[in-house]
Write an enzyme that holds these catalytic residues in place. Structure first.
Site, PDB file in Angstrom:
ATOM      1  N   VAL A  17       0.868  -1.175   0.000  1.00  0.00           N
ATOM      2  CA  VAL A  17       0.000   0.000   0.000  1.00  0.00           C
ATOM      3  C   VAL A  17       0.906   1.226   0.000  1.00  0.00           C
ATOM      4  CG1 VAL A  17      -1.978  -1.085   1.101  1.00  0.00           C
ATOM      5  CG2 VAL A  17      -0.183  -0.100   2.516  1.00  0.00           C
ATOM      6  N   SER A  18       0.371   2.354  -0.460  1.00  0.00           N
ATOM      7  CA  SER A  18       1.191   3.550  -0.613  1.00  0.00           C
ATOM      8  C   SER A  18       1.332   4.346   0.673  1.00  0.00           C
ATOM      9  CB  SER A  18       0.614   4.454  -1.709  1.00  0.00           C
ATOM     10  OG  SER A  18       0.627   3.783  -2.947  1.00  0.00           O
ATOM     11  N   THR A  19       0.302   4.313   1.538  1.00  0.00           N
ATOM     12  CA  THR A  19       0.327   5.108   2.768  1.00  0.00           C
ATOM     13  C   THR A  19      -0.148   4.283   3.942  1.00  0.00           C
ATOM     14  OG1 THR A  19      -1.955   5.923   2.583  1.00  0.00           O
ATOM     15  CG2 THR A  19      -0.245   7.160   1.402  1.00  0.00           C
ATOM     16  N   GLN A  22      -3.883   3.370   4.298  1.00  0.00           N
ATOM     17  CA  GLN A  22      -4.457   2.295   3.498  1.00  0.00           C
ATOM     18  C   GLN A  22      -4.186   0.945   4.163  1.00  0.00           C
ATOM     19  OE1 GLN A  22      -2.253   3.191  -0.099  1.00  0.00           O
ATOM     20  NE2 GLN A  22      -4.012   4.242  -1.009  1.00  0.00           N
TER      21      GLN A  22
END
Length: 205
Positions: A17-19, A22
């Site tokens: 996930v990017s962050t 998330q």
């Protein structure tokens, strides 16, 4: 049949996930279902938080090292974007896994290198990656030639769209800002500005 049940293929799951806001849980649930349906034994899950443009992806690196140690036979990922943003990066990863004898399954794309169709798709990706590289080189050379034709020094001239596009392409391949500036002979400030804008777009995309 009994032998196949006694020795199921060992699978590794990679989720990203990017962050921190998330969650990778949906990816993990889906990939566990894929493995169970195929009769594969999930021996390791690599789950990390990192933007697609990030150069630091320690768990992806750890997974590739474990692949080299033959700790699993197949890698499962939910989507091609989980593995990288650059076609060159993806082809390099595909080729490394192929050399190690480890298959790759991308659930969303229905991509499976254990099948003839999947292997053919991997070969096509390599062709497209080479085409992309040549197009970037051609555009960069054309941009530099236009700048020189105007009598401008490349390192100091106002940035052309070709230079900006070349910076973005090299950043997508994971190259650092200072190295990009040296390679293209452009200002570090320009490289930093374009790279930061590109990184932000990747995080939001």
């Amino acid at each position: 049949m009994d032998c196949q049940k006694a020795h199921p293929r060992r699978a590794a799951i990679y989720a990203r996930v990017s962050t921190g806001e998330q969650t990778p849980e949906n990816q993990l649930i889906r990939l566990r279902e894929v493995a169970e349906r195929a009769g594969w034994e999930v021996v390791q899950e690599y789950v990390e938080t990192a933007s697609g443009a990030s150069r630091s992806r320690p768990l992806l690196d750890a997974m590739m090292k474990d692949a080299a140690r033959r700790r699993f036979d197949i890698v499962l990922a939910w989507d091609v974007s989980r593995l990288g943003r650059s076609l060159h990066q993806l082809v390099a990863l595909f080729e490394t896994l192929r050399t190690l004898g480890v298959d790759l399954v991308l659930d969303k794309q229905g991509f499976d290198t254990s099948t003839p169709a999947g292997r053919m798709m991997m070969q096509m990706c390599a062709v497209f990656a080479e085409f992309e590289r040549e197009m970037i080189v051609d555009r960069t050379k054309a941009g530099l030639a236009r700048a020189r034709a105007r009598g401008k020094q490349i390192g100091r001239a106002p940035a052309s769209e070709a230079i900006k596009e070349a910076i973005r392409a090299l950043r997508a391949d994971g190259m650092g800002m200072d190295r990009i500036a040296r390679k293209l002979k452009c200002g570090k400030g320009l490289s930093q500005t374009v790279c930061q804008q590109f990184d932000k777009e990747m995080e939001n995309g």
